[in-house]
Design a protein around this motif. Structure first.
Motif, PDB file in Angstrom:
ATOM      1  N   ASP B 148       0.822  -1.222   0.000  1.00  9.26           N
ATOM      2  CA  ASP B 148       0.000   0.000   0.000  1.00  9.26           C
ATOM      3  C   ASP B 148       0.853   1.268   0.000  1.00  9.26           C
ATOM      4  OD1 ASP B 148       1.005   0.050   2.575  1.00  9.26           O
ATOM      5  OD2 ASP B 148      -0.946   0.120   3.574  1.00  9.26           O
ATOM      6  N   GLY B 149       2.170   1.116   0.071  1.00  6.41           N
ATOM      7  CA  GLY B 149       3.043   2.286   0.087  1.00  6.41           C
ATOM      8  C   GLY B 149       3.141   2.954   1.443  1.00  6.41           C
ATOM      9  N   HIS B 150       2.335   2.500   2.412  1.00 11.07           N
ATOM     10  CA  HIS B 150       2.301   3.146   3.722  1.00 11.07           C
ATOM     11  C   HIS B 150       2.842   2.285   4.853  1.00 11.07           C
ATOM     12  CE1 HIS B 150      -0.327   5.843   1.437  1.00 11.07           C
ATOM     13  NE2 HIS B 150       0.044   6.754   2.299  1.00 11.07           N
ATOM     14  N   GLY B 151       3.649   1.303   4.482  1.00 11.39           N
ATOM     15  CA  GLY B 151       4.364   0.547   5.505  1.00 11.39           C
ATOM     16  C   GLY B 151       3.567  -0.545   6.189  1.00 11.39           C
ATOM     17  N   SER B 152       2.441  -0.965   5.575  1.00 16.94           N
ATOM     18  CA  SER B 152       1.643  -2.006   6.215  1.00 16.94           C
ATOM     19  C   SER B 152       2.238  -3.388   5.982  1.00 16.94           C
ATOM     20  CB  SER B 152       0.215  -2.018   5.642  1.00 16.94           C
ATOM     21  OG  SER B 152      -0.377  -0.768   5.837  1.00 16.94           O
ATOM     22  N   ALA B 153       2.136  -4.230   7.002  1.00 19.58           N
ATOM     23  CA  ALA B 153       2.483  -5.638   6.858  1.00 19.58           C
ATOM     24  C   ALA B 153       1.402  -6.299   6.001  1.00 19.58           C
ATOM     25  CB  ALA B 153       2.549  -6.292   8.235  1.00 19.58           C
ATOM     26  N   LEU B 154       1.687  -7.509   5.500  1.00 21.69           N
ATOM     27  CA  LEU B 154       0.663  -8.229   4.739  1.00 21.69           C
ATOM     28  C   LEU B 154      -0.531  -8.484   5.630  1.00 21.69           C
ATOM     29  CD1 LEU B 154       2.487 -10.951   2.602  1.00 21.69           C
ATOM     30  CD2 LEU B 154       2.020  -8.546   2.085  1.00 21.69           C
ATOM     31  N   LYS B 155      -1.738  -8.377   5.036  1.00 18.57           N
ATOM     32  CA  LYS B 155      -2.941  -8.680   5.805  1.00 18.57           C
ATOM     33  C   LYS B 155      -3.868  -9.562   4.979  1.00 18.57           C
ATOM     34  CE  LYS B 155      -4.679  -4.055   4.729  1.00 18.57           C
ATOM     35  NZ  LYS B 155      -3.556  -3.749   3.819  1.00 18.57           N
ATOM     36  N   VAL B 156      -4.791 -10.210   5.674  1.00 22.67           N
ATOM     37  CA  VAL B 156      -5.713 -11.130   5.006  1.00 22.67           C
ATOM     38  C   VAL B 156      -6.449 -10.378   3.895  1.00 22.67           C
ATOM     39  CG1 VAL B 156      -7.805 -12.530   5.327  1.00 22.67           C
ATOM     40  CG2 VAL B 156      -5.972 -12.574   7.039  1.00 22.67           C
ATOM     41  N   GLY B 157      -6.481 -10.998   2.712  1.00 22.68           N
ATOM     42  CA  GLY B 157      -7.151 -10.377   1.575  1.00 22.68           C
ATOM     43  C   GLY B 157      -6.197  -9.684   0.617  1.00 22.68           C
ATOM     44  N   ASP B 158      -4.937  -9.431   1.065  1.00 24.76           N
ATOM     45  CA  ASP B 158      -3.951  -8.845   0.164  1.00 24.76           C
ATOM     46  C   ASP B 158      -3.658  -9.821  -0.975  1.00 24.76           C
ATOM     47  OD1 ASP B 158      -3.609  -6.465   1.502  1.00 24.76           O
ATOM     48  OD2 ASP B 158      -1.755  -7.057   2.520  1.00 24.76           O
ATOM     49  N   ARG B 159      -3.327  -9.263  -2.144  1.00 27.26           N
ATOM     50  CA  ARG B 159      -2.939 -10.102  -3.285  1.00 27.26           C
ATOM     51  C   ARG B 159      -1.502  -9.783  -3.668  1.00 27.26           C
ATOM     52  NH1 ARG B 159      -5.291  -9.055  -7.847  1.00 27.26           N
ATOM     53  NH2 ARG B 159      -5.425 -11.118  -8.751  1.00 27.26           N
ATOM     54  N   LEU B 160      -0.704 -10.842  -3.746  1.00 28.18           N
ATOM     55  CA  LEU B 160       0.697 -10.676  -4.159  1.00 28.18           C
ATOM     56  C   LEU B 160       0.766 -11.017  -5.640  1.00 28.18           C
ATOM     57  CD1 LEU B 160       2.406 -12.581  -1.206  1.00 28.18           C
ATOM     58  CD2 LEU B 160       2.036 -10.115  -1.458  1.00 28.18           C
ATOM     59  N   VAL B 161       1.055 -10.013  -6.445  1.00 33.18           N
ATOM     60  CA  VAL B 161       1.080 -10.200  -7.887  1.00 33.18           C
ATOM     61  C   VAL B 161       2.534 -10.303  -8.344  1.00 33.18           C
ATOM     62  CG1 VAL B 161       0.413  -9.194 -10.102  1.00 33.18           C
ATOM     63  CG2 VAL B 161      -1.069  -8.906  -8.094  1.00 33.18           C
ATOM     64  N   ALA B 162       2.809 -11.314  -9.158  1.00 32.81           N
ATOM     65  CA  ALA B 162       4.163 -11.478  -9.695  1.00 32.81           C
ATOM     66  C   ALA B 162       4.368 -10.507 -10.845  1.00 32.81           C
ATOM     67  CB  ALA B 162       4.360 -12.913 -10.160  1.00 32.81           C
ATOM     68  N   ALA B 163       5.607  -9.994 -10.940  1.00 34.25           N
ATOM     69  CA  ALA B 163       5.896  -9.012 -11.986  1.00 34.25           C
ATOM     70  C   ALA B 163       6.175  -9.672 -13.333  1.00 34.25           C
ATOM     71  CB  ALA B 163       7.074  -8.146 -11.569  1.00 34.25           C
ATOM     72  N   ALA B 164       6.386 -10.997 -13.339  1.00 31.47           N
ATOM     73  CA  ALA B 164       6.710 -11.686 -14.597  1.00 31.47           C
ATOM     74  C   ALA B 164       6.254 -13.141 -14.514  1.00 31.47           C
ATOM     75  CB  ALA B 164       8.219 -11.624 -14.846  1.00 31.47           C
ATOM     76  N   ASN B 165       6.490 -13.866 -15.586  1.00 33.21           N
ATOM     77  CA  ASN B 165       6.217 -15.305 -15.600  1.00 33.21           C
ATOM     78  C   ASN B 165       7.514 -16.050 -15.851  1.00 33.21           C
ATOM     79  OD1 ASN B 165       3.277 -15.394 -15.454  1.00 33.21           O
ATOM     80  ND2 ASN B 165       3.381 -14.298 -17.396  1.00 33.21           N
ATOM     81  N   VAL B 166       7.643 -17.219 -15.264  1.00 33.10           N
ATOM     82  CA  VAL B 166       8.759 -18.099 -15.626  1.00 33.10           C
ATOM     83  C   VAL B 166       8.195 -19.494 -15.826  1.00 33.10           C
ATOM     84  CG1 VAL B 166      10.594 -16.833 -14.429  1.00 33.10           C
ATOM     85  CG2 VAL B 166       9.298 -18.559 -13.188  1.00 33.10           C
ATOM     86  N   ASP B 167       8.945 -20.346 -16.542  1.00 36.14           N
ATOM     87  CA  ASP B 167       8.415 -21.697 -16.758  1.00 36.14           C
ATOM     88  C   ASP B 167       9.343 -22.761 -16.183  1.00 36.14           C
ATOM     89  OD1 ASP B 167      10.419 -21.373 -18.521  1.00 36.14           O
ATOM     90  OD2 ASP B 167       9.207 -21.639 -20.330  1.00 36.14           O
ATOM     91  N   GLY B 168       9.971 -22.408 -15.090  1.00 35.04           N
ATOM     92  CA  GLY B 168      10.820 -23.393 -14.428  1.00 35.04           C
ATOM     93  C   GLY B 168      11.610 -22.709 -13.337  1.00 35.04           C
ATOM     94  N   CYS B 169      12.465 -23.478 -12.672  1.00 37.63           N
ATOM     95  CA  CYS B 169      13.288 -22.852 -11.650  1.00 37.63           C
ATOM     96  C   CYS B 169      14.639 -23.542 -11.604  1.00 37.63           C
ATOM     97  CB  CYS B 169      12.612 -22.916 -10.291  1.00 37.63           C
ATOM     98  SG  CYS B 169      12.582 -24.555  -9.590  1.00 37.63           S
ATOM     99  N   ARG B 170      15.597 -22.890 -10.966  1.00 32.21           N
ATOM    100  CA  ARG B 170      16.930 -23.448 -10.811  1.00 32.21           C
ATOM    101  C   ARG B 170      16.984 -24.347  -9.583  1.00 32.21           C
ATOM    102  NH1 ARG B 170      19.794 -17.577 -11.620  1.00 32.21           N
ATOM    103  NH2 ARG B 170      20.260 -17.738 -13.854  1.00 32.21           N
ATOM    104  N   THR B 171      18.079 -25.063  -9.455  1.00 29.49           N
ATOM    105  CA  THR B 171      18.286 -25.924  -8.290  1.00 29.49           C
ATOM    106  C   THR B 171      19.454 -25.348  -7.484  1.00 29.49           C
ATOM    107  OG1 THR B 171      17.665 -27.752  -9.696  1.00 29.49           O
ATOM    108  CG2 THR B 171      18.635 -28.309  -7.577  1.00 29.49           C
ATOM    109  N   LEU B 172      19.313 -25.341  -6.175  1.00 27.38           N
ATOM    110  CA  LEU B 172      20.376 -24.790  -5.328  1.00 27.38           C
ATOM    111  C   LEU B 172      21.660 -25.590  -5.498  1.00 27.38           C
ATOM    112  CD1 LEU B 172      18.940 -23.943  -1.797  1.00 27.38           C
ATOM    113  CD2 LEU B 172      19.661 -22.371  -3.584  1.00 27.38           C
TER     114      LEU B 172
END
Lengths: 242, 310
Positions: B148-172
């Protein structure tokens, strides 16, 4: 005193304070006469470090230089800082900007107006007259975003911090502590003696210059009536009800 | 590339004690009294981001001690790293560090700490939100950053939107260990160390310190031998990350990402950034040792860490 300090400014001390930070120490004591030197050092360091500067935090007697460790090692950072500060001299233009801050001085929003008046054996108008009688210098910003530590208030007004800090001090509250004065930039806990309140926003994300003050700015308070304070958008909720 | 919904989102269904949007921090504004903020364990955030191919400082979620539960609104890749908070995907245990595919409707839940304190969740491309002063770092005390830009912690109902798409992941490349008791934290000694007496310096680097319960994103207090410093009332000055300040009671406070920008206590020096990341995973009661280090040594270790993500 200040003449001695100025000659000290010609040999700034550089101290290691962390992996990617150096402290430039110019002076040892608080003095308004030091601010032009701090501002001159600020501009010179910004110019010489350029993109390699991550953050530069000027304060009363020092500037903390946080540099980009991926670009500079400490030896190179020191070299650049020494070059930047060679022949340092404050320009007459580096006196900071001037601000006039309207304040509604009133016991309801500034409870210590009464206690300080009582301690000095004067009426509240006299406290207001003295607090508005001189220009103050913004020595450093900190505590909360946009909050400026300013001084010096006249010696007789100097008052220690409250023994027990308040849990909540309203944004815009104008306070004093020892020989300094400040405005709370946002609602926060605080232990300064509160004399009044301003409607001016110190940190306003809707404004191009988000922080009203910068280090080195000059600030003059002026008393306004309750009506003017309200007209300016001030919140008259008494301090202790917050 | 598989075509996935642009900006796949996670819905916050339950929050724990503290879950914050954090990135590499907010820079260039400390002279205005604005602190740096950012992930306390930047190494773990960096690995979580690396798993998805993000820049190490991309905005993710810092989950302190668990309790967070998220439901996927669309199928997407995610990654976690840092503390083992007993993460599960629809009830099935996940590795504490690794990438995984979450299907639409599945629930990612964090329970409680098994090792470490803070887990980091990365989303493809980072969390998509409006930065403030160049960063999404949430600083509650300053009422800045976050969704929200105002320093709030995550709260119930918030939506975390990804900025991009990927089709896999790396391995540590290797497993990431959380600091155990008696971990050694490197302290870059500062100029003011000369004002501490010899016995205090010997104690500082040879005795054992304990992480106190007074610990948050601003700073962590250590308890142990009382350190004595000859510096009297200091004029406030800028404070670097990891500064080990010693107030008159002699018990050090290590100042972290959300510290105030200036302060007036003498300092032994500052923990290296890698040591700050380790400290962020130490629960109250954890014992640790301080080891003197130099800017050169700390820089070498720091650049090595950055190099692992290249």
């Amino acid at each position: 005193m200040s003449r001695l300090s100025i000659s000290a400014a010609l040999t700034p001390r550089l101290e290691t304070v962390g992996m990617d930070a150096l402290m430039v120490r110019l002076f040892d004591a608080i003095d308004e006469a030091h601010m032009p030197w701090i501002l001159a050092a600020d501009s010179a360091l910004r110019a010489h470090l350029g993109d390699a500067l991550v953050d530069l935090v000027p304060s009363y007697t020092t500037l903390l230089v946080h540099y980009d460790i991926a670009r500079l090692d400490q030896a190179e950072a020191k070299r650049r800082i020494h070059t930047a500060l060679e022949g340092l001299a404050p320009a007459s233009t580096q006196t900071g900007r001037e601000h006039r801050i309207p304040v509604w001085y009133d016991e309801s929003v500034g409870p210590e107006l009464a206690t300080i008046a009582e301690r000095l054996g004067v009426d509240q108008d006299e406290i207001i007259r003295r607090h508005t009688a001189r220009d103050y210098c913004a020595f450093a910003l900190g505590f909360t975003p946009g909050y400026a530590f300013m001084g010096m208030i006249e010696e007789a007004l100097a008052t220690p911090r409250l023994k027990t800090p308040r849990q909540k001090v309203a944004a815009g509250s104008v306070g004093i502590a020892e020989r300094q004065t400040a405005i709370y930039s946002m609602r926060s806990p605080g232990g300064w003696n509160i004399l009044g309140r301003t409607a001016v926003k110190l940190f306003d994300r809707g404004r191009e210059e988000i922080s009203l003050f910068r280090p080195g700015d000059r600030v003059r308070f002026e008393a306004v009536s309750r009506d003017v304070f309200i007209e300016q958008g001030g919140d008259t909720t008494p301090l202790e009800e917050r | 590339m598989h075509a996935k919904t642009e900006g796949a989102a996670l819905l916050v269904e339950r929050t724990g004690p503290l879950a914050l949007v954090e990135d590499g921090g907010r820079f260039g504004v400390r002279h205005l009294g604005v602190t740096q903020g950012g992930a306390l364990d930047w190494v773990s955030l960096g690995w979580a981001n690396w798993l998805l191919g993000n820049p190490p400082e991309a905005a993710g979620i810092e989950i302190t001690v668990g309790g967070l539960s998220l439901r996927a609104e669309a199928t997407q890749w995610l990654a976690i790293a840092g503390a083992d908070l007993g993460a599960t995907l629809d009830g099935q245990p996940l590795d504490a560090c690794g990438g995984f595919l979450i299907e639409k409707g599945q629930v990612l839940a964090f329970d409680q700490p098994h090792a470490g304190l803070r887990a980091y969740l990365a989303l493809p491309g980072g969390v998509d939100a409006e930065p403030f002063m160049g960063s999404l770092a949430t600083v509650a005390r300053e009422q800045l950053g976050g969704l929200d830009g105002h320093g709030s912690a995550l709260k119930v109902g918030d939506r975390l939107v990804a900025a991009a798409n990927v089709d896999g992941c790396r391995t540590l490349p290797a497993s990431l260990a959380m600091p155990a008791d008696d971990s050694v934290l490197e302290l870059v000694t500062g100029a003011q160390i000369a004002h501490f007496d010899g016995a205090s310096l010997f104690a500082a680097f040879n005795e054992t310190w304990q992480v106190d319960t007074r610990a948050d994103r601003m700073g962590v207090r250590l308890t142990g031998p009382a350190l004595r410093c000859g510096l009297g009332g200091m004029v406030s000055e800028g404070i670097p990350l990891g500064a080990v300040q010693v107030p008159p009671d002699g018990q050090p406070i290590i100042l972290l990402n959300d510290r105030q920008t200036i302060g007036g206590y003498p300092r032994l020096g500052a923990l290296s950034p890698l040591a700050c990341a380790k400290l962020a995973q130490c629960a109250p009661g954890t014992t640790l040792k301080l080891s003197p280090s130099t800017p050169h040594q700390a820089r070498r270790a720091y650049l090595k860490q950055l190099g692992e993500w290249q």
